[in-house]
Write a protein that holds these residues in place. Structure first.
Motif, mmCIF file in Angstrom:
data_model
loop_
_atom_site.group_PDB
_atom_site.id
_atom_site.type_symbol
_atom_site.label_atom_id
_atom_site.label_comp_id
_atom_site.label_asym_id
_atom_site.label_seq_id
_atom_site.Cartn_x
_atom_site.Cartn_y
_atom_site.Cartn_z
ATOM 1 N N GLU A 23 48.244 54.431 25.508
ATOM 2 C CA GLU A 23 48.895 53.126 25.341
ATOM 3 C C GLU A 23 47.813 52.090 25.055
ATOM 4 O OE1 GLU A 23 50.756 49.690 28.294
ATOM 5 O OE2 GLU A 23 50.531 51.762 29.012
ATOM 6 N N ARG A 24 47.934 51.371 23.953
ATOM 7 C CA ARG A 24 46.960 50.329 23.625
ATOM 8 C C ARG A 24 47.078 49.196 24.644
ATOM 9 N NH1 ARG A 24 44.638 48.324 18.590
ATOM 10 N NH2 ARG A 24 42.877 47.055 19.302
ATOM 11 N N ILE A 25 45.942 48.691 25.096
ATOM 12 C CA ILE A 25 45.949 47.615 26.080
ATOM 13 C C ILE A 25 45.156 46.412 25.567
ATOM 14 C CG2 ILE A 25 46.358 49.050 28.104
ATOM 15 C CD1 ILE A 25 43.360 49.007 28.679
ATOM 16 N N PHE A 26 45.554 45.239 26.044
ATOM 17 C CA PHE A 26 44.927 43.987 25.637
ATOM 18 C C PHE A 26 44.784 43.074 26.856
ATOM 19 C CE2 PHE A 26 47.382 45.564 22.046
ATOM 20 C CZ PHE A 26 46.486 45.467 20.973
ATOM 21 N N VAL A 27 43.813 42.188 26.795
ATOM 22 C CA VAL A 27 43.668 41.196 27.861
ATOM 23 C C VAL A 27 44.851 40.227 27.828
ATOM 24 C CG1 VAL A 27 41.153 41.300 27.846
ATOM 25 C CG2 VAL A 27 42.318 39.619 26.408
ATOM 26 N N GLY A 28 45.096 39.592 28.971
ATOM 27 C CA GLY A 28 46.155 38.597 29.026
ATOM 28 C C GLY A 28 45.800 37.359 28.217
ATOM 29 N N LYS A 29 46.782 36.759 27.600
ATOM 30 C CA LYS A 29 46.555 35.580 26.753
ATOM 31 C C LYS A 29 46.999 34.278 27.423
ATOM 32 C CE LYS A 29 44.862 37.879 23.265
ATOM 33 N NZ LYS A 29 43.424 37.737 22.936
ATOM 34 N N GLU A 30 47.372 34.352 28.694
ATOM 35 C CA GLU A 30 47.823 33.157 29.406
ATOM 36 C C GLU A 30 46.696 32.116 29.483
ATOM 37 O OE1 GLU A 30 50.050 36.735 30.873
ATOM 38 O OE2 GLU A 30 47.942 36.228 30.565
ATOM 39 N N THR A 31 47.045 30.865 29.408
ATOM 40 C CA THR A 31 46.062 29.796 29.530
ATOM 41 C C THR A 31 46.106 29.125 30.901
ATOM 42 O OG1 THR A 31 47.635 28.225 28.568
ATOM 43 C CG2 THR A 31 46.097 29.301 27.051
ATOM 44 N N ALA A 32 47.060 29.532 31.730
ATOM 45 C CA ALA A 32 47.170 29.007 33.095
ATOM 46 C C ALA A 32 47.721 30.126 33.974
ATOM 47 C CB ALA A 32 48.090 27.794 33.132
ATOM 48 N N GLY A 33 47.692 29.896 35.286
ATOM 49 C CA GLY A 33 48.225 30.893 36.205
ATOM 50 C C GLY A 33 47.434 32.188 36.204
ATOM 51 N N TRP A 34 46.111 32.074 36.126
ATOM 52 C CA TRP A 34 45.252 33.263 36.080
ATOM 53 C C TRP A 34 45.170 33.951 37.439
ATOM 54 C CZ3 TRP A 34 40.134 33.022 32.857
ATOM 55 C CH2 TRP A 34 40.451 32.830 31.506
ATOM 56 N N LYS A 35 44.943 35.258 37.383
ATOM 57 C CA LYS A 35 44.630 36.042 38.578
ATOM 58 C C LYS A 35 43.154 36.409 38.542
ATOM 59 C CE LYS A 35 49.190 38.129 39.210
ATOM 60 N NZ LYS A 35 49.971 39.386 39.240
ATOM 61 N N ALA A 36 42.453 36.067 39.597
ATOM 62 C CA ALA A 36 41.064 36.490 39.745
ATOM 63 C C ALA A 36 41.048 37.830 40.457
ATOM 64 C CB ALA A 36 40.281 35.463 40.547
ATOM 65 N N ILE A 37 40.149 38.698 40.051
ATOM 66 C CA ILE A 37 40.026 39.994 40.709
ATOM 67 C C ILE A 37 38.615 40.146 41.242
ATOM 68 C CG2 ILE A 37 39.383 41.338 38.633
ATOM 69 C CD1 ILE A 37 41.398 43.503 39.817
ATOM 70 N N GLY A 38 38.513 40.694 42.425
ATOM 71 C CA GLY A 38 37.207 40.834 43.052
ATOM 72 C C GLY A 38 37.092 42.123 43.825
ATOM 73 N N SER A 39 35.951 42.278 44.443
ATOM 74 C CA SER A 39 35.617 43.515 45.136
ATOM 75 C C SER A 39 36.283 43.597 46.502
ATOM 76 C CB SER A 39 34.101 43.613 45.308
ATOM 77 O OG SER A 39 33.754 44.719 46.091
ATOM 78 N N ARG A 40 36.684 44.796 46.862
ATOM 79 C CA ARG A 40 37.201 45.014 48.209
ATOM 80 C C ARG A 40 36.061 45.135 49.214
ATOM 81 N NH1 ARG A 40 42.197 45.973 49.204
ATOM 82 N NH2 ARG A 40 42.814 47.099 47.338
ATOM 83 N N SER A 41 34.864 45.511 48.720
ATOM 84 C CA SER A 41 33.744 45.780 49.627
ATOM 85 C C SER A 41 32.646 44.731 49.584
ATOM 86 C CB SER A 41 33.110 47.147 49.285
ATOM 87 O OG SER A 41 34.067 48.180 49.340
ATOM 88 N N HIS A 42 32.676 43.817 48.599
ATOM 89 C CA HIS A 42 31.539 42.909 48.408
ATOM 90 C C HIS A 42 31.973 41.460 48.205
ATOM 91 C CE1 HIS A 42 28.909 46.428 47.916
ATOM 92 N NE2 HIS A 42 29.850 46.914 47.137
#
Length: 254
Positions: free
Chosen positions: A148-167
């Motif tokens: 399945e082809r995947i692409f980054v989100g194109k939203e300009t607001a309401g972003w989700k930040a992702i971070g480390s569970r251990s750091h």
């Protein structure tokens, strides 16, 4: 350089993942945990995956050297002029492996002129593989299934930040205020890059420390899906440095 077929690389990553799972699911296995020079943990599964990947890549492309976390003692004078090489983390997320939360991956990247141009990340527990190249774009699939082809989100607001569970780091929270973040996710290993690549998250900021094999495959997949990857000074993110330690970085939806 001739174009490299990614399919055999996917197979090597899956084979390494299966080797990891044999250790992971062995009730008699204490994981054979030891410590490396930097006091980070090393398990029997790291070595199993390393051996599978080294054997597979060397058989496929004997002319391309391999820089692996478990075989990284290669002097800079030897590797500094490599035009092409593999950058490998046989088991990314060793702490997640030891804690048995399933959030660990196999990472393989092809590096050309010190940049990741192809990346493969396999999650053995989720049994999902992410891969991408600058020429073809990025994809997600169950091994043996249809990609399945995947692409980054194109939203300009309401972003989700992702971070480390251990750091987790308080300073990272402050930096993220410069992005339109309204929600946060935590997950282990290079799956963070994969979530950026498929639009489940929008920004991943890491103050540090990481090593080059922690980021190479993830960068290739995320950037091939439309993301931007910069160092903490918002400059080009570089590889095959005299020190393999990374600076801080941003990976975010473009």
């Amino acid at each position: 350089m001739n174009k490299i077929d990614i399919t055999p690389i996917l197979n090597i990553a899956v084979e390494a993942g299966h080797g990891i799972l044999k250790v992971y699911h062995d009730p008699a296995q204490d994981f054979g945990i030891t410590s490396k020079k930097d006091n980070s943990p090393l398990t029997a599964a790291d070595q199993v995956a390393h051996d599978i990947i080294m054997k597979g890549l060397t058989a496929l492309h004997p002319d391309i050297p391999v820089l692996s976390e478990e075989g990284a003692d290669i002097p800079y004078e030897v590797r500094e002029n490599w035009p092409v090489y593999w950058c490998v983390d046989p088991l990314d997320g060793t702490k997640e492996f030891i804690s048995r939360n399933g959030e660990f991956t196999v990472n393989i990247a092809l590096m050309v002129n010190k940049e990741p141009v192809m990346g493969v990340i396999y999650s053995p527990v989720l049994n999902v593989i992410y891969y991408g190249s600058m020429e073809e774009g990025s994809f997600k699939m169950i091994p043996g299934g249809l990609p399945e082809r995947i692409f980054v989100g194109k939203e300009t607001a309401g972003w989700k930040a992702i971070g480390s569970r251990s750091h987790a780091d308080p300073e990272e929270e402050e930096v993220l205020k410069g992005f339109p973040v309204t929600d946060k996710l935590s997950i282990g290993s290079s799956l963070k890059f994969c979530f950026i690549a498929e639009g489940k998250a929008h920004v991943y900021y890491r103050k540090g420390p990481t090593m080059e094999w922690d980021t190479a495959a993830g960068q290739a997949i995320a950037v091939s899906a439309g993301a931007t990857m910069l160092n903490n000074l918002k400059e080009k993110f570089c590889y095959n440095k005299p020190s393999l330690l990374n600076p801080g970085f941003f990976c975010y939806s473009s």
